[in-house]
Design an enzyme around this catalytic site. Sequence first.
Site, PDB file in Angstrom:
ATOM      1  N   LYS A  18       0.853  -1.196   0.000  1.00 28.96           N
ATOM      2  CA  LYS A  18       0.000   0.000   0.000  1.00 28.96           C
ATOM      3  C   LYS A  18       0.888   1.246   0.000  1.00 28.96           C
ATOM      4  O   LYS A  18       1.477   1.609   1.010  1.00 28.96           O
ATOM      5  CB  LYS A  18      -0.926   0.051   1.220  1.00 28.96           C
ATOM      6  CG  LYS A  18      -2.027   1.085   0.997  1.00 28.96           C
ATOM      7  CD  LYS A  18      -2.566   1.741   2.233  1.00 28.96           C
ATOM      8  CE  LYS A  18      -1.735   2.796   2.840  1.00 28.96           C
ATOM      9  NZ  LYS A  18      -1.577   4.049   2.045  1.00 28.96           N
ATOM     10  N   GLU A  57       9.905   2.165  10.430  1.00 25.17           N
ATOM     11  CA  GLU A  57      10.949   3.141  10.078  1.00 25.17           C
ATOM     12  C   GLU A  57      10.274   4.500  10.115  1.00 25.17           C
ATOM     13  O   GLU A  57       9.465   4.825   9.247  1.00 25.17           O
ATOM     14  CB  GLU A  57      11.509   2.845   8.672  1.00 25.17           C
ATOM     15  CG  GLU A  57      12.127   1.466   8.526  1.00 25.17           C
ATOM     16  CD  GLU A  57      13.420   1.311   9.305  1.00 25.17           C
ATOM     17  OE1 GLU A  57      14.030   2.323   9.684  1.00 25.17           O
ATOM     18  OE2 GLU A  57      13.824   0.157   9.552  1.00 25.17           O
ATOM     19  N   CYS A  99      14.122  11.269   5.662  1.00 23.34           N
ATOM     20  CA  CYS A  99      13.998  10.982   7.095  1.00 23.34           C
ATOM     21  C   CYS A  99      15.298  11.155   7.869  1.00 23.34           C
ATOM     22  O   CYS A  99      15.302  11.640   8.990  1.00 23.34           O
ATOM     23  CB  CYS A  99      13.483   9.561   7.277  1.00 23.34           C
ATOM     24  SG  CYS A  99      14.505   8.352   6.409  1.00 23.34           S
ATOM     25  N   GLU A 124      10.646  17.296  13.753  1.00 22.74           N
ATOM     26  CA  GLU A 124      10.930  17.014  12.348  1.00 22.74           C
ATOM     27  C   GLU A 124      10.111  17.975  11.484  1.00 22.74           C
ATOM     28  O   GLU A 124       8.891  18.045  11.617  1.00 22.74           O
ATOM     29  CB  GLU A 124      10.534  15.572  12.021  1.00 22.74           C
ATOM     30  CG  GLU A 124      10.856  15.195  10.596  1.00 22.74           C
ATOM     31  CD  GLU A 124      10.454  13.759  10.255  1.00 22.74           C
ATOM     32  OE1 GLU A 124       9.294  13.394  10.508  1.00 22.74           O
ATOM     33  OE2 GLU A 124      11.301  13.014   9.739  1.00 22.74           O
TER      34      GLU A 124
HETATM   35  P1  NAD Z   1       2.435   8.978   7.214  1.00 21.68           P
HETATM   36  O1  NAD Z   1       2.729   8.302   8.489  1.00 21.68           O
HETATM   37  O2  NAD Z   1       1.415  10.033   7.186  1.00 21.68           O
HETATM   38  O3  NAD Z   1       1.994   7.913   6.103  1.00 21.68           O
HETATM   39  C1  NAD Z   1       2.809   6.812   5.760  1.00 21.68           C
HETATM   40  C2  NAD Z   1       1.941   5.730   5.163  1.00 21.68           C
HETATM   41  O4  NAD Z   1       1.061   5.234   6.165  1.00 21.68           O
HETATM   42  C3  NAD Z   1       1.049   6.180   4.013  1.00 21.68           C
HETATM   43  O5  NAD Z   1       0.982   5.134   3.064  1.00 21.68           O
HETATM   44  C4  NAD Z   1      -0.293   6.389   4.695  1.00 21.68           C
HETATM   45  O6  NAD Z   1      -1.390   6.296   3.811  1.00 21.68           O
HETATM   46  C5  NAD Z   1      -0.289   5.263   5.699  1.00 21.68           C
HETATM   47  N1  NAD Z   1      -1.142   5.452   6.879  1.00 21.68           N
HETATM   48  C6  NAD Z   1      -1.568   6.604   7.422  1.00 21.68           C
HETATM   49  N2  NAD Z   1      -2.297   6.351   8.527  1.00 21.68           N
HETATM   50  C7  NAD Z   1      -2.313   5.007   8.689  1.00 21.68           C
HETATM   51  C8  NAD Z   1      -2.880   4.128   9.657  1.00 21.68           C
HETATM   52  N3  NAD Z   1      -3.586   4.589  10.693  1.00 21.68           N
HETATM   53  N4  NAD Z   1      -2.675   2.806   9.527  1.00 21.68           N
HETATM   54  C9  NAD Z   1      -1.944   2.313   8.505  1.00 21.68           C
HETATM   55  N5  NAD Z   1      -1.395   3.096   7.549  1.00 21.68           N
HETATM   56  C10 NAD Z   1      -1.575   4.425   7.647  1.00 21.68           C
HETATM   57  O7  NAD Z   1       3.869   9.509   6.688  1.00 21.68           O
HETATM   58  P2  NAD Z   1       4.183  10.368   5.409  1.00 21.68           P
HETATM   59  O8  NAD Z   1       3.751  11.758   5.662  1.00 21.68           O
HETATM   60  O9  NAD Z   1       3.689   9.654   4.200  1.00 21.68           O
HETATM   61  O10 NAD Z   1       5.781  10.276   5.367  1.00 21.68           O
HETATM   62  C11 NAD Z   1       6.619  11.156   6.012  1.00 21.68           C
HETATM   63  C12 NAD Z   1       7.160  10.521   7.271  1.00 21.68           C
HETATM   64  O11 NAD Z   1       7.832   9.317   6.956  1.00 21.68           O
HETATM   65  C13 NAD Z   1       8.204  11.388   7.954  1.00 21.68           C
HETATM   66  O12 NAD Z   1       7.966  11.398   9.344  1.00 21.68           O
HETATM   67  C14 NAD Z   1       9.509  10.679   7.647  1.00 21.68           C
HETATM   68  O13 NAD Z   1      10.540  10.907   8.575  1.00 21.68           O
HETATM   69  C15 NAD Z   1       9.080   9.262   7.642  1.00 21.68           C
HETATM   70  N6  NAD Z   1      10.052   8.464   6.905  1.00 21.68           N
HETATM   71  C16 NAD Z   1      10.857   7.600   7.601  1.00 21.68           C
HETATM   72  C17 NAD Z   1      11.822   6.865   6.920  1.00 21.68           C
HETATM   73  C18 NAD Z   1      12.711   5.899   7.651  1.00 21.68           C
HETATM   74  O14 NAD Z   1      13.320   5.054   6.989  1.00 21.68           O
HETATM   75  N7  NAD Z   1      12.829   5.981   8.958  1.00 21.68           N
HETATM   76  C19 NAD Z   1      11.967   7.005   5.543  1.00 21.68           C
HETATM   77  C20 NAD Z   1      11.139   7.900   4.873  1.00 21.68           C
HETATM   78  C21 NAD Z   1      10.173   8.620   5.568  1.00 21.68           C
END
Ligand code: NAD
Length: 496
Positions: A193, A267, A301, A400
Amino acid sequence: MSATDTFRQAGRPEPRWAHTHDLYVDGAWTRSSAAARLPLVDPATGCEWGSVPDCSADDVDVALAAADRAFRTGPWPESTPSERAALLRRIADEVEARATEMASTNTLENGSPIGETRGAAANAAGILRHVAGLAPWLEDEDVRPFPAGGAESVVRKDPVGPCVLIAPWNFPINLMVVKLAPALLAGCTVVMKPAPGTSLSIRFVAEACEAAGLPPGVVNLVTGGADVGDRLVRHPSTAKVAFTGSTPVGRRIAAACGELLRPVTLELGGKSSAIVLPDADLDQLSSALIRTCLRNTGQTCYISTRILAPSERYDEVVDMVTRTVAAAPQGDPFDERTVFGPMASRAQYDVVRDYLDSAHREGARATTGGRVADTGGQGFFVEPTVFADVTPDMRIAREEIFGPVLSVLRYDDVDEAVALANDTSFGLGGVVFSTDPVAAQAVAERMDTGSVGVNFFGSNHNAPFGGRHDSGLGVEYGIEGLSQYVTHKSIHRRTH
Ligand code: NAD
């Protein structure tokens, strides 16, 4: 005006797909039962150019039923790791064959500069081939004697089962493939997803799996937002969740998986520091700065967005950082020269604007940028920004931001620098700049974080990558990443 004319007028490559209605389930592209749609918006222009289904509960059930069936009755978990590795290599070839289209779709979806997304397919193929090379680790017969003698245990690495892979929008292809490759090699089946805004980038990944000849049901793709993600996480057929995204969502997923006693890797977010030691070469800092501290317009990230400078060289560091950021071109992400593109979405643009406001209110001094860019409502651009005189209590120093915003803080001695770097709830990345490798290594070892670079930062397919504390649970990459998709079983037998 036709869709082709619209793209030509906007100077954009026409994507292979714009409005799609199907999901990839059980080896076929089938129409979603959902009426709801998720828009795809070009963040450089603010124009909507496509849409994907916001999948229904039925769609999720059908996808997980396919993954479950393929796991329980299909040939995939029964095949050898070497056979699966051969398929991974074929997927790598198919991903590379789609490199150009993947890059332009990715840039259209999230505004990442084309110079960044052009490498995405090669990087994904590299991950797939590297993971394929780990097959011997799964195949090695692991037999361990009982300490008292007379018996031994065969330690098996069984695939954990149908996995749900959830990725964010910032590096959509890489962050999905880094889950997909080890899951497949281990013998698991998956439902992917992607984040809503980058769904079509992942369609190419599913298509590559199909073209490579994966058996039906091994890889499935659904699109949707939080509700779809939540249903996937809690679904009775899900054996494991691999998630990359924000810390608040990660906590929610961890809570659900805790309740269900379901393995999960997370992550999550970060707030990493670059410690500039007093002997640092500032030209070296300048050449590494954008990739290490502001990669992908600050939407990465692990980047080190807090620069910790020694008091005696503070002004010099601020000057170098400011000049480097101010000189990097911002603009159309399809322009080869662009270093800084737009924020990936209106929502992210609003988040960053709020942080800029808080920095001004709390007394930080912008040495370049400091505002959202004025584009007359077209495109979600934020000025690449450096703040000096940042103190550790300010929001921009602690939270962040996920935008092109650097904070420069001062320290008096190395102990204070390490303490400042560690004074965060996160623990994901970090970097030490120094001309003395021994001193740099010593500081790197004291940083409470999952990965640290010396004079640069990079992710190594061979070494574990993961966060401590609020930055996550478990790791990706390396044998350690692969091991998150196996469940161990010991079979004890007499030896006499
Ligand atoms: P997000 O948490 O809003 O969404 C990530 C994914 O989770 C999306 O596919 C979203 O649709 C899904 N999602 C949202 N709510 C959910 C729920 N309740 N249950 C299951 N899935 C759900 O994050 P984002 O805004 O897409 O990404 C940015 C974040 O990702 C930043 O905080 C960044 O630091 C982090 N990130 C971490 C890494 C790492 O390797 N540590 C890498 C890239 C990004």
